[in-house]
Scaffold this motif. Structure first.
Motif, PDB file in Angstrom:
ATOM      1  N   ALA A 105      59.787  29.166  55.716  1.00  0.00           N
ATOM      2  CA  ALA A 105      58.764  30.112  56.186  1.00  0.00           C
ATOM      3  C   ALA A 105      59.402  31.250  56.968  1.00  0.00           C
ATOM      4  O   ALA A 105      59.019  32.422  56.811  1.00  0.00           O
ATOM      5  CB  ALA A 105      57.738  29.377  57.046  1.00  0.00           C
ATOM      6  N   ALA A 106      60.383  30.943  57.806  1.00  0.00           N
ATOM      7  CA  ALA A 106      61.058  31.985  58.577  1.00  0.00           C
ATOM      8  C   ALA A 106      61.763  32.969  57.652  1.00  0.00           C
ATOM      9  O   ALA A 106      61.759  34.191  57.895  1.00  0.00           O
ATOM     10  CB  ALA A 106      62.059  31.347  59.539  1.00  0.00           C
ATOM     11  N   ALA A 107      62.378  32.459  56.568  1.00  0.00           N
ATOM     12  CA  ALA A 107      63.037  33.355  55.619  1.00  0.00           C
ATOM     13  C   ALA A 107      62.022  34.260  54.928  1.00  0.00           C
ATOM     14  O   ALA A 107      62.255  35.468  54.751  1.00  0.00           O
ATOM     15  CB  ALA A 107      63.805  32.536  54.586  1.00  0.00           C
ATOM     16  N   LEU A 108      60.887  33.690  54.540  1.00  0.00           N
ATOM     17  CA  LEU A 108      59.876  34.489  53.850  1.00  0.00           C
ATOM     18  C   LEU A 108      59.268  35.544  54.759  1.00  0.00           C
ATOM     19  O   LEU A 108      58.875  36.619  54.290  1.00  0.00           O
ATOM     20  CB  LEU A 108      58.769  33.567  53.316  1.00  0.00           C
ATOM     21  N   LEU A 109      59.202  35.258  56.044  1.00  0.00           N
ATOM     22  CA  LEU A 109      58.551  36.181  56.977  1.00  0.00           C
ATOM     23  C   LEU A 109      59.509  37.165  57.625  1.00  0.00           C
ATOM     24  O   LEU A 109      59.102  38.265  58.012  1.00  0.00           O
ATOM     25  CB  LEU A 109      57.832  35.385  58.075  1.00  0.00           C
ATOM     26  N   PHE A 127      54.228  28.562  36.730  1.00  0.00           N
ATOM     27  CA  PHE A 127      55.266  29.561  36.504  1.00  0.00           C
ATOM     28  C   PHE A 127      54.647  30.944  36.335  1.00  0.00           C
ATOM     29  O   PHE A 127      55.111  31.926  36.917  1.00  0.00           O
ATOM     30  CB  PHE A 127      56.074  29.164  35.263  1.00  0.00           C
ATOM     31  N   LYS A 128      53.566  31.037  35.547  1.00  0.00           N
ATOM     32  CA  LYS A 128      52.927  32.331  35.304  1.00  0.00           C
ATOM     33  C   LYS A 128      52.272  32.891  36.568  1.00  0.00           C
ATOM     34  O   LYS A 128      52.261  34.106  36.793  1.00  0.00           O
ATOM     35  CB  LYS A 128      51.878  32.196  34.206  1.00  0.00           C
ATOM     36  N   LEU A 129      51.688  32.004  37.384  1.00  0.00           N
ATOM     37  CA  LEU A 129      50.922  32.462  38.545  1.00  0.00           C
ATOM     38  C   LEU A 129      51.775  32.599  39.806  1.00  0.00           C
ATOM     39  O   LEU A 129      51.256  33.003  40.841  1.00  0.00           O
ATOM     40  CB  LEU A 129      49.762  31.505  38.819  1.00  0.00           C
ATOM     41  N   ALA A 130      53.070  32.276  39.725  1.00  0.00           N
ATOM     42  CA  ALA A 130      53.909  32.325  40.926  1.00  0.00           C
ATOM     43  C   ALA A 130      54.060  33.763  41.405  1.00  0.00           C
ATOM     44  O   ALA A 130      54.586  34.613  40.684  1.00  0.00           O
ATOM     45  CB  ALA A 130      55.278  31.724  40.621  1.00  0.00           C
ATOM     46  N   PRO A 131      53.615  34.074  42.636  1.00  0.00           N
ATOM     47  CA  PRO A 131      53.731  35.451  43.124  1.00  0.00           C
ATOM     48  C   PRO A 131      55.146  35.770  43.595  1.00  0.00           C
ATOM     49  O   PRO A 131      55.931  34.878  43.924  1.00  0.00           O
ATOM     50  CB  PRO A 131      52.740  35.498  44.292  1.00  0.00           C
ATOM     51  N   ASP A 132      55.458  37.046  43.605  1.00  0.00           N
ATOM     52  CA  ASP A 132      56.710  37.522  44.189  1.00  0.00           C
ATOM     53  C   ASP A 132      56.671  37.232  45.696  1.00  0.00           C
ATOM     54  O   ASP A 132      55.723  37.627  46.396  1.00  0.00           O
ATOM     55  CB  ASP A 132      56.833  39.028  43.935  1.00  0.00           C
ATOM     56  N   LEU A 133      57.696  36.548  46.199  1.00  0.00           N
ATOM     57  CA  LEU A 133      57.682  36.105  47.593  1.00  0.00           C
ATOM     58  C   LEU A 133      57.841  37.245  48.595  1.00  0.00           C
ATOM     59  O   LEU A 133      57.629  37.030  49.791  1.00  0.00           O
ATOM     60  CB  LEU A 133      58.790  35.064  47.809  1.00  0.00           C
ATOM     61  N   ARG A 134      58.180  38.437  48.149  1.00  0.00           N
ATOM     62  CA  ARG A 134      58.292  39.541  49.094  1.00  0.00           C
ATOM     63  C   ARG A 134      56.931  39.881  49.722  1.00  0.00           C
ATOM     64  O   ARG A 134      56.866  40.507  50.786  1.00  0.00           O
ATOM     65  CB  ARG A 134      58.904  40.779  48.447  1.00  0.00           C
ATOM     66  N   TYR A 135      55.831  39.475  49.070  1.00  0.00           N
ATOM     67  CA  TYR A 135      54.499  39.813  49.575  1.00  0.00           C
ATOM     68  C   TYR A 135      53.938  38.767  50.529  1.00  0.00           C
ATOM     69  O   TYR A 135      52.822  38.942  51.030  1.00  0.00           O
ATOM     70  CB  TYR A 135      53.537  40.005  48.400  1.00  0.00           C
ATOM     71  N   VAL A 136      54.685  37.691  50.772  1.00  0.00           N
ATOM     72  CA  VAL A 136      54.161  36.614  51.615  1.00  0.00           C
ATOM     73  C   VAL A 136      53.790  37.136  52.993  1.00  0.00           C
ATOM     74  O   VAL A 136      52.735  36.792  53.548  1.00  0.00           O
ATOM     75  CB  VAL A 136      55.196  35.473  51.732  1.00  0.00           C
ATOM     76  N   ARG A 137      54.640  37.964  53.578  1.00  0.00           N
ATOM     77  CA  ARG A 137      54.409  38.380  54.975  1.00  0.00           C
ATOM     78  C   ARG A 137      53.163  39.236  55.139  1.00  0.00           C
ATOM     79  O   ARG A 137      52.609  39.299  56.232  1.00  0.00           O
ATOM     80  CB  ARG A 137      55.647  39.087  55.532  1.00  0.00           C
ATOM     81  N   GLN A 138      52.705  39.909  54.082  1.00  0.00           N
ATOM     82  CA  GLN A 138      51.431  40.628  54.162  1.00  0.00           C
ATOM     83  C   GLN A 138      50.271  39.778  53.656  1.00  0.00           C
ATOM     84  O   GLN A 138      49.148  39.905  54.138  1.00  0.00           O
ATOM     85  CB  GLN A 138      51.482  41.917  53.317  1.00  0.00           C
ATOM     86  N   ARG A 139      50.536  38.910  52.696  1.00  0.00           N
ATOM     87  CA  ARG A 139      49.462  38.258  51.947  1.00  0.00           C
ATOM     88  C   ARG A 139      48.945  36.988  52.616  1.00  0.00           C
ATOM     89  O   ARG A 139      47.738  36.717  52.603  1.00  0.00           O
ATOM     90  CB  ARG A 139      49.994  37.945  50.551  1.00  0.00           C
ATOM     91  N   LEU A 140      49.823  36.185  53.177  1.00  0.00           N
ATOM     92  CA  LEU A 140      49.430  34.884  53.710  1.00  0.00           C
ATOM     93  C   LEU A 140      49.344  34.903  55.229  1.00  0.00           C
ATOM     94  O   LEU A 140      50.076  35.640  55.903  1.00  0.00           O
ATOM     95  CB  LEU A 140      50.437  33.812  53.287  1.00  0.00           C
ATOM     96  N   ARG A 141      48.459  34.081  55.747  1.00  0.00           N
ATOM     97  CA  ARG A 141      48.439  33.858  57.193  1.00  0.00           C
ATOM     98  C   ARG A 141      49.721  33.147  57.596  1.00  0.00           C
ATOM     99  O   ARG A 141      50.074  32.102  57.054  1.00  0.00           O
ATOM    100  CB  ARG A 141      47.223  33.011  57.569  1.00  0.00           C
ATOM    101  N   HIS A 142      50.438  33.722  58.565  1.00  0.00           N
ATOM    102  CA  HIS A 142      51.735  33.181  58.942  1.00  0.00           C
ATOM    103  C   HIS A 142      51.628  31.767  59.491  1.00  0.00           C
ATOM    104  O   HIS A 142      52.505  30.926  59.249  1.00  0.00           O
ATOM    105  CB  HIS A 142      52.396  34.104  59.974  1.00  0.00           C
ATOM    106  N   ASP A 143      50.535  31.473  60.203  1.00  0.00           N
ATOM    107  CA  ASP A 143      50.413  30.159  60.832  1.00  0.00           C
ATOM    108  C   ASP A 143      50.106  29.054  59.829  1.00  0.00           C
ATOM    109  O   ASP A 143      50.272  27.871  60.141  1.00  0.00           O
ATOM    110  CB  ASP A 143      49.323  30.196  61.914  1.00  0.00           C
TER     111      ASP A 143
END
Length: 308
Positions: A249-253, A201-217
């Motif tokens: 994944a499509a929603a996050l990206l 819970f404490k370490l859960a990142p804000d999902l708005r950063y997924v598209r910059q932070r994670l490799r999409h594939d």
């Protein structure tokens, strides 16, 4: 100008533009230099799993020391332990640096140069280190060394994915600021329940950063089985089908996001109306707070902290 010559000129201009862009592109980082930086900056004093870092004993590991104090496992006089337990609020949960190949190296380098509040429920914030852009790229290269080759980008349905974020209780832990309105999260049912859900819970990142932070594939494999990509992650494995993972994944990206909210203005404390001398500052601030991390271990209540 004849048509043939005009086309040739356009091709030459395009080639020159490509060459110019390539010349301006930042060179890739060097993993060996990055591992040396991890050791020099003492990243392992807070983060487990730092590549190339020597093991850190408990009394020099900030997070382990704090968690042992809070749990009562730290050997100290009872009165001192109670005092420390009242004061410790920071550095009790920190992300590990192992298996970071799912992260985008460019994002890692940018984050190291200018950290932001990626995890809204985490008190501690990554400090601003004295890094050059080249050093940040070296650290990113060390953390992502051995990453798999690029794969396809998820092609799911963002609308279904937004609904699934609530139905699969993702927003129980994660914020998704700027997203379209989401229904309240469903009850989180995991069998067996994870042992460290509070840390997740404490370490859960804000999902708005997924598209910059994670490799999409790698996003769909991560959603289907986080522990397969990072065995130490506290993120639980959710009961998702491959199609549901594609849709999330499509929603996050690709879900439309509003701009991030402006930071709240700081409320300044009123100025004191009486003189303040150094002995009072030393007793009430410096020797109560600052020197645990910044002072000489010969006289500080602690070992001085990394890079003191």
């Amino acid at each position: 100008m004849p048509r043939r010559l005009h086309a040739a000129a356009l091709l030459l201009a395009a080639a020159a533009l490509l060459l110019s862009s390539a010349a301006r592109a930042e060179p890739p980082g060097n993993p060996a230099r990055g591992r040396a930086l991890i050791e020099r900056l003492q990243c392992a004093r807070c983060h487990d799993g730092a590549p190339g870092a020597a093991p850190v004993v408990r009394d020099k590991h900030c997070v382990k020391c704090h968690t042992d104090i809070l749990s009562g496992a730290f050997q100290a006089p009872p009165d001192a332990l109670k005092t420390w337990q009242r004061n410790i609020t920071h550095l009790t949960a920190v992300p590990s640096l192992d298996h970071a190949q799912r992260l985008d190296p460019a994002w890692i380098a940018a984050f190291l140069l200018q950290p932001d509040d990626l995890r809204p429920r985490l008190d501690a914030t990554m400090p601003r280190l004295a890094l050059t852009p080249a050093e940040a790229r070296d650290l990113a290269a060390a953390l992502t060394e051995g990453a798999p080759p690029p794969g396809p980008t998820p092609a799911g349905d963002p609308t279904r994915g937004l609904r699934l974020l609530a139905e699969r209780a993702c927003t129980t832990c994660h914020a998704f600021t700027g997203s379209p309105p989401l229904p309240p999260p469903a009850a989180l049912r995991l069998d067996p329940p994870p042992a460290d859900l509070d840390r997740a819970f404490k370490l859960a990142p804000d999902l708005r950063y997924v598209r910059q932070r994670l490799r999409h594939d790698l996003l769909v494999p991560w959603l289907l089985n986080p522990q397969a990509l990072k065995p130490t992650t506290p993120m639980p494995r959710l009961p998702l089908t491959p199609q549901e993972a594609e849709d999330i994944a499509a929603a996050l990206l690709r879900a439309p996001l509003t701009p991030p909210p402006a930071p709240a203005p700081l409320t300044r404390l009123p100025l004191l109306t009486r003189p303040v001398a150094w002995p009072e500052v030393e007793a009430r601030v410096f020797k109560k707070v600052c020197w645990h991390c910044h002072a000489d271990p010969a006289y500080a209540d602690g070992d001085g902290g990394p890079g003191n």
